[in-house]
Design a protein around this motif. Sequence first.
Motif, mmCIF file in Angstrom:
data_model
loop_
_atom_site.group_PDB
_atom_site.id
_atom_site.type_symbol
_atom_site.label_atom_id
_atom_site.label_comp_id
_atom_site.label_asym_id
_atom_site.label_seq_id
_atom_site.Cartn_x
_atom_site.Cartn_y
_atom_site.Cartn_z
ATOM 1 N N TYR A 148 46.837 11.552 -17.213
ATOM 2 C CA TYR A 148 46.720 12.901 -17.764
ATOM 3 C C TYR A 148 47.861 13.161 -18.741
ATOM 4 O O TYR A 148 47.651 13.711 -19.833
ATOM 5 C CB TYR A 148 46.731 13.959 -16.648
ATOM 6 C CG TYR A 148 46.688 15.346 -17.223
ATOM 7 C CD1 TYR A 148 45.486 15.908 -17.629
ATOM 8 C CD2 TYR A 148 47.857 16.077 -17.416
ATOM 9 C CE1 TYR A 148 45.436 17.165 -18.204
ATOM 10 C CE2 TYR A 148 47.816 17.335 -17.985
ATOM 11 C CZ TYR A 148 46.610 17.873 -18.376
ATOM 12 O OH TYR A 148 46.580 19.109 -18.960
ATOM 13 N N PHE A 167 42.017 22.499 -20.097
ATOM 14 C CA PHE A 167 41.918 21.691 -18.889
ATOM 15 C C PHE A 167 42.793 22.255 -17.777
ATOM 16 O O PHE A 167 42.371 22.381 -16.623
ATOM 17 C CB PHE A 167 42.338 20.246 -19.178
ATOM 18 C CG PHE A 167 41.328 19.458 -19.963
ATOM 19 C CD1 PHE A 167 39.980 19.651 -19.766
ATOM 20 C CD2 PHE A 167 41.734 18.526 -20.897
ATOM 21 C CE1 PHE A 167 39.041 18.919 -20.479
ATOM 22 C CE2 PHE A 167 40.810 17.795 -21.630
ATOM 23 C CZ PHE A 167 39.464 17.990 -21.417
ATOM 24 N N LEU A 168 44.038 22.577 -18.120
ATOM 25 C CA LEU A 168 44.978 23.041 -17.107
ATOM 26 C C LEU A 168 44.614 24.415 -16.571
ATOM 27 O O LEU A 168 44.797 24.691 -15.379
ATOM 28 C CB LEU A 168 46.394 23.059 -17.680
ATOM 29 C CG LEU A 168 47.118 21.718 -17.624
ATOM 30 C CD1 LEU A 168 48.417 21.772 -18.401
ATOM 31 C CD2 LEU A 168 47.400 21.334 -16.176
ATOM 32 N N SER A 171 41.738 23.725 -14.051
ATOM 33 C CA SER A 171 42.107 22.955 -12.865
ATOM 34 C C SER A 171 43.160 23.657 -12.019
ATOM 35 O O SER A 171 43.120 23.582 -10.780
ATOM 36 C CB SER A 171 42.609 21.564 -13.276
ATOM 37 O OG SER A 171 43.751 21.666 -14.098
ATOM 38 N N CYS A 200 42.264 18.227 -7.744
ATOM 39 C CA CYS A 200 42.238 18.975 -9.010
ATOM 40 C C CYS A 200 42.905 18.202 -10.144
ATOM 41 O O CYS A 200 42.441 18.230 -11.283
ATOM 42 C CB CYS A 200 42.888 20.346 -8.816
ATOM 43 S SG CYS A 200 41.936 21.438 -7.724
ATOM 44 N N GLN A 201 43.996 17.504 -9.839
ATOM 45 C CA GLN A 201 44.624 16.681 -10.862
ATOM 46 C C GLN A 201 43.715 15.525 -11.266
ATOM 47 O O GLN A 201 43.688 15.136 -12.439
ATOM 48 C CB GLN A 201 45.962 16.129 -10.353
ATOM 49 C CG GLN A 201 47.072 17.171 -10.333
ATOM 50 C CD GLN A 201 48.408 16.586 -9.920
ATOM 51 O OE1 GLN A 201 48.473 15.592 -9.186
ATOM 52 N NE2 GLN A 201 49.481 17.197 -10.369
ATOM 53 N N SER A 204 41.119 16.850 -13.733
ATOM 54 C CA SER A 204 41.765 17.095 -15.033
ATOM 55 C C SER A 204 42.004 15.798 -15.785
ATOM 56 O O SER A 204 41.771 15.713 -16.995
ATOM 57 C CB SER A 204 43.104 17.819 -14.830
ATOM 58 O OG SER A 204 42.918 19.086 -14.278
#
Length: 449
Positions: A148, A167-168, A171, A200-201, A204
């Motif tokens: 990421y 994205f952040l 997520s 969640c990471q 992402s």
Amino acid sequence: MNRDLTVGKPTTVLWKFCLPLFGSIIFQQLYNIADSLVAGKFIGENALAAVGNSYEITLIFIAFAFGTNIGCSVIVSQLFGAKKNKDLKTAVYTTLIAGGVLCGVLMLGGMLLCADLLHLINTPDNVMADSQLYLDIYILGLPFVFYYNISTGVFSALGDSKTPFIFLAISSTANIAVDILFVTAFKMGVSGVAWATFLCQGVSCVLAVIVMFKRFNTIKCEEKAPLFSWNLLGRISIIAIPSILQQSFISVGNIIIQGIINSFGSSVMAGYSASVKLNNLVISSMTTLGNGISNYTAQNLGAGLTDRIREGFHAGLKLVWMICIPIVALYFFAGKTMMSIFMDEPNGEAMTVGVQFLKIVAPFYFIASTKLVCDGILRGAGMMKQFMAATFTDLILRVVLAQVLAINLGMGVTGIWSSWPIGWCVGAVFSIIFYRSGVWNKKQATLNA
């Protein structure tokens, strides 16, 4: 959307580019804040202490991912500014390969050594099991953290700060919901907090990598780019290794400080865990803005437009100071309210020491942010010796003074908190001197050689 940072009014270009970066890091920090918030509110003070204690060790791993991000981002920015598209693609492929190898080594080392590190920093017995559990799950998700970071570094290098923000935002918001679900509905405790972040990471990361490769299709070059280049790996490493060392030594310094704090008991640990999350939210945000200034500097240096860099410095300084004003006021005058986000006892020892930390460090955010703007230009220009000198001065002072003031002079936790502004002030002086020396102005000819 790719954006050329070498055209347009520098102030407008830099602000439009950096503000989404600022939003991105806010959401990035929500991962760790959410973990502490849910642990403190729904599990208990010991869980909050365990997550905060583990967080200092996770910063070592993040340091490597962050350094890889910066190394790739700066070189890709320079190549993008110089319109060298084939080398640009090869630089990204090279980073993905080298980053994967580095990540594997770190995962192995983490699995073998994290328990020893927890003992080394005097982790109390009542938080040891939860601290190790959180770290074990975090290490499993390390590839997500690495890839990421590489992807967002590429987006930033191409002048696109909005895609990582999107994205952040999604997520991080999801992470809060999943944290609460795993802890309250599934009764998973600290493991629920860790698994929520892992999931969640992971989402992402996968989305970011897919979009990054799609974006590559819009960058045309006359011949196929090689998948690996030792020469480009060397150029990336010149930027990445000092950045990794900087972040790693900061993390090691923080671990040493955490060890001193741990000697004061779990209540002080919990107060520090909450307040340092609020502090890191600010410092990480300013560091990310500094990274944006690095991308701006690198693109303009690659294009030979060094005069725009000076204008970018003044624009960046105005930006970070405007952000600092409300944050300093909030932390200094409403620190208790901010700490209440993480804990339920407004009059406990944890609350008291956390509020004291915020009151001591918050007024000095203006100085810390000035240093980070200067550092952004030095790093974007590849002036890593000067960048490292200023950073290590700050770090060494903080670690040494934390021990001397807290233990040797008997100031307790007040001495530890006071080491932050002293280190920032001295480090800022060095960074400003290096920036004003104008040595970075002579790098352009080398970059285009």
